[in-house]
Design an enzyme around this catalytic site. Sequence first.
Site, PDB file in Angstrom:
ATOM      1  N   HIS A  82     -17.848 -23.744   9.246  1.00 46.61           N
ATOM      2  CA  HIS A  82     -16.995 -22.825   8.481  1.00 46.61           C
ATOM      3  C   HIS A  82     -16.876 -23.256   7.025  1.00 46.61           C
ATOM      4  O   HIS A  82     -16.600 -22.426   6.154  1.00 46.61           O
ATOM      5  CB  HIS A  82     -15.625 -22.654   9.145  1.00 46.61           C
ATOM      6  N   SER A 218     -11.339 -30.032   6.618  1.00 49.66           N
ATOM      7  CA  SER A 218     -12.474 -29.506   7.375  1.00 49.66           C
ATOM      8  C   SER A 218     -13.800 -30.120   6.943  1.00 49.66           C
ATOM      9  O   SER A 218     -14.084 -30.248   5.759  1.00 49.66           O
ATOM     10  CB  SER A 218     -12.552 -27.993   7.195  1.00 49.66           C
TER      11      SER A 218
END
Length: 269
Positions: A82, A218
Amino acid sequence: MAKHRRRDRKFRLALTAAIAAAAFLPVAAVAMPSSGARPNIVGGTEASIGSYPYAVYLTDKNGNQFCGGVLVSSTAVATAAHCAKAVQRSDLRVVAGRQDKRTNDGKVVPVREVWVPDSFSDPGKGDDVAVLKLAQSLPYRPVNLPADDSPYAEGTQATVLGWGRTADGGARSDYLRKADVPVVSDAGCGASYSNYDSRSMVCAGYPQGQVDACQGDSGGPLVVGDTLIGLVSWGDGCARPGKPGVYTRVLTYAGEIRSEAESSRLVFW
């Protein structure tokens, strides 16, 4: 800034208005455990880039840091899928060898190719892994990839690394930070998250919370020693009791990561 949420889970990133909801906030630091005392931040202690030379972060073309990553070879970086899809490949940059984001230390390199599994669609469904193939070779030591599942034993102390938010909804860090978190059993993680997939995911954290990755972490590394076992993927809030951080299980993808890293080698004629 708006957080992405899917049912009961919150992805570890937040959209920035400055880049039209396309790039993510910087890696959040994580907190070290304390005996009865609340950690002063969700973010542990400052870490030396010399001790973790493979820790890198991602920016857009304007220098806005939005995710983390980890060197798996001199010309390849592993991160979350992502993160790789957050901005166009031509706008993506990898910053390596820089402990303090306010400095010009280290190197900034463009990305010439991105590999993401065809099966990836959503961090909460797994396969949240990517390999960024760099336009230049970097002179920093890469991380080791796992050879077996021994680092995934319940209770194994792992270290998560990142630059960004210092609390759920808090300010970002200018420095690389680290914290230790224990690996959670598959059964324990499944009890916390109904969508937990033991093939593609692994959890780490304390039952009482307090220590965790957060928005913008992330793609950053979870290591045991210098072996990469996880990539920060998603979770429910930051450092909440009973809600450990969820990481991409690197062992599942180690062969593909190696193959893509080898194909990233620069050839000069």
